[in-house]
Each structure stands twice: as C-alpha cells, then as structure tokens.
Design a protein around this motif. Structure first.
Motif, PDB file in Angstrom:
ATOM      1  N   PRO A 192      -0.006 -40.623 -50.371  1.00 13.74           N
ATOM      2  CA  PRO A 192      -0.905 -41.349 -49.458  1.00 13.74           C
ATOM      3  C   PRO A 192      -0.710 -40.853 -48.027  1.00 13.74           C
ATOM      4  O   PRO A 192       0.294 -40.217 -47.714  1.00 13.74           O
ATOM      5  CB  PRO A 192      -0.450 -42.805 -49.586  1.00 13.74           C
ATOM      6  N   THR A 193      -1.651 -41.178 -47.162  1.00 13.57           N
ATOM      7  CA  THR A 193      -1.551 -40.845 -45.744  1.00 13.57           C
ATOM      8  C   THR A 193      -1.473 -42.146 -44.949  1.00 13.57           C
ATOM      9  O   THR A 193      -2.355 -42.993 -45.057  1.00 13.57           O
ATOM     10  CB  THR A 193      -2.784 -40.037 -45.282  1.00 13.57           C
ATOM     11  N   ILE A 194      -0.418 -42.287 -44.168  1.00 11.08           N
ATOM     12  CA  ILE A 194      -0.259 -43.488 -43.351  1.00 11.08           C
ATOM     13  C   ILE A 194      -1.260 -43.427 -42.203  1.00 11.08           C
ATOM     14  O   ILE A 194      -1.407 -42.403 -41.543  1.00 11.08           O
ATOM     15  CB  ILE A 194       1.177 -43.597 -42.810  1.00 11.08           C
ATOM     16  N   ASP A 195      -1.949 -44.544 -41.998  1.00 15.01           N
ATOM     17  CA  ASP A 195      -2.922 -44.641 -40.915  1.00 15.01           C
ATOM     18  C   ASP A 195      -2.203 -44.515 -39.574  1.00 15.01           C
ATOM     19  O   ASP A 195      -1.102 -45.031 -39.408  1.00 15.01           O
ATOM     20  CB  ASP A 195      -3.622 -46.004 -41.010  1.00 15.01           C
TER      21      ASP A 195
ATOM     22  N   TYR B  23      -0.290 -49.336 -42.456  1.00 17.66           N
ATOM     23  CA  TYR B  23      -1.384 -49.348 -43.432  1.00 17.66           C
ATOM     24  C   TYR B  23      -1.610 -47.961 -44.033  1.00 17.66           C
ATOM     25  O   TYR B  23      -1.351 -46.952 -43.391  1.00 17.66           O
ATOM     26  CB  TYR B  23      -2.701 -49.733 -42.748  1.00 17.66           C
ATOM     27  N   TRP B  24      -2.139 -47.942 -45.247  1.00 17.94           N
ATOM     28  CA  TRP B  24      -2.651 -46.718 -45.858  1.00 17.94           C
ATOM     29  C   TRP B  24      -3.688 -47.110 -46.900  1.00 17.94           C
ATOM     30  O   TRP B  24      -3.742 -48.247 -47.357  1.00 17.94           O
ATOM     31  CB  TRP B  24      -1.526 -45.867 -46.465  1.00 17.94           C
ATOM     32  N   LYS B  25      -4.541 -46.150 -47.243  1.00 19.00           N
ATOM     33  CA  LYS B  25      -5.620 -46.390 -48.202  1.00 19.00           C
ATOM     34  C   LYS B  25      -5.053 -46.497 -49.619  1.00 19.00           C
ATOM     35  O   LYS B  25      -4.091 -45.823 -49.971  1.00 19.00           O
ATOM     36  CB  LYS B  25      -6.644 -45.264 -48.145  1.00 19.00           C
TER      37      LYS B  25
ATOM     38  N   ASN C 115      -6.888 -52.202 -47.185  1.00 20.97           N
ATOM     39  CA  ASN C 115      -5.803 -51.222 -47.226  1.00 20.97           C
ATOM     40  C   ASN C 115      -4.539 -51.833 -47.814  1.00 20.97           C
ATOM     41  O   ASN C 115      -4.338 -53.033 -47.765  1.00 20.97           O
ATOM     42  CB  ASN C 115      -5.482 -50.715 -45.811  1.00 20.97           C
TER      43      ASN C 115
ATOM     44  N   SER D  98       4.971 -38.699 -48.184  1.00 16.61           N
ATOM     45  CA  SER D  98       3.915 -38.318 -47.242  1.00 16.61           C
ATOM     46  C   SER D  98       4.511 -37.722 -45.974  1.00 16.61           C
ATOM     47  O   SER D  98       5.712 -37.815 -45.726  1.00 16.61           O
ATOM     48  CB  SER D  98       3.104 -39.560 -46.850  1.00 16.61           C
TER      49      SER D  98
END
Length: 164
Positions: A35-38, A67-69, A115, A144
């Motif tokens: 995942p990619t952290i916002d 948050y992340w998606k 999210n 990530s």
C-alpha cells in the motif's frame, strides 16, 4: 580435461543462473503490491466524551491518524511505526538481530471514511515514521516506502521525507 567439455560446462552454468533469476523474479511477481501511505495525516489532542473535553493530565499528548487506500483481497495490514525500512527494497533493517520501532496489526475494518487508517495514541512529538504492508492469500507484500510526519500541534502535520 577434454577440450569439448568447457563449452558444455559454461552452457550449464549460464542455464543455471538464468533459472535462478527466473525463480527469484517469479517469487517477487506473486507478492501483492505494498500500500501507499497518504501524504496527509491528522494530529489531534487526547479528548474524551461527547463534549470533546481534553483528558485531564493528557493536555500535552497527541494522537496521529495515518491513512492508506484499501487493497483488494486484503486479509490484514501491518504498520511499522518508527522502523528503519529501506525504500528501495522494502526490507526491514534487522542489524544486530533487532530493529527499532513497533509493528502494529491493522484490521480491514479499521476505516476512516473510505480509507484504512491507524490511530496512534500518545505519539511522540517530532518526526514519526510509518511503513505499511498488506497480507493477501498470496502472502505479505514488502514494506511500503516510508512516510514521515512532524507531530506538533493539532491539525495536519507536514510530511517530511528523509533518506536512510
């Protein structure tokens, strides 16, 4: 030695190396993407109850929400808070058999709006570093790339990038 064996041995060595490369690439190809952290996070004071009163004795404490998606087919997530993970490899630095930081399990039901999110209570003031990974039926992703947030006052902290 027979002179005609040298090309045969060289061919076998090249074939073996090519096979090993394919196996390594195949193993990585089966892993889910991390995942990619916002880059946006939220810092809040410790408050309690419907009125949102500050918690007595915790006026100087802060909590951060990262948050992340959602990832399709995710079983669960792990966040490494304060860990040293190489962005290039997604591998955790375990030098000396131990690594700084704390791994926190995050369920797929821990959401904030649409999210996945993690709330870290009593976050240290200053830079807080986060990496996340996901588990699917294919296994765990690599960690990530990191996200750093400068926790100070309530609001939206600045994302700060650093290198290992």
């Amino acid at each position: 030695q027979e002179p005609y064996l040298a090309p045969t041995i060289l061919f076998i060595m090249k074939a073996f190396l090519a096979f090993c490369a394919c196996v390594i690439i195949g193993v990585d190809a089966g892993l889910p993407d991390a995942p990619t952290i916002d880059n946006r996070a939220r810092v809040k004071q410790h408050r309690f109850g419907a009125q949102g009163d500050l918690v007595a004795g915790e006026e100087d404490m802060r909590k951060i929400i990262v948050y992340w998606k959602k990832k399709f087919a995710a079983k669960k997530y792990e966040v490494c808070h304060g860990c040293r993970i190489a962005d290039a490899t997604g591998e955790r630095d375990m030098e000396g058999g131990d690594s700084p930081g704390k791994v926190i399990e995050v369920g797929i039901d821990q959401t904030c709006q649409d999210n996945i999110c993690l709330v870290v209570k009593d976050a240290n003031r200053g830079i807080n570093r986060f990496n996340v990974r996901v588990e699917t039926s294919d296994g765990w992703s690599k960690w990530s790339k990191h996200a750093n947030f400068d926790v100070q006052e309530a609001g939206f902290p600045t994302h700060v990038h650093d290198e290992l």
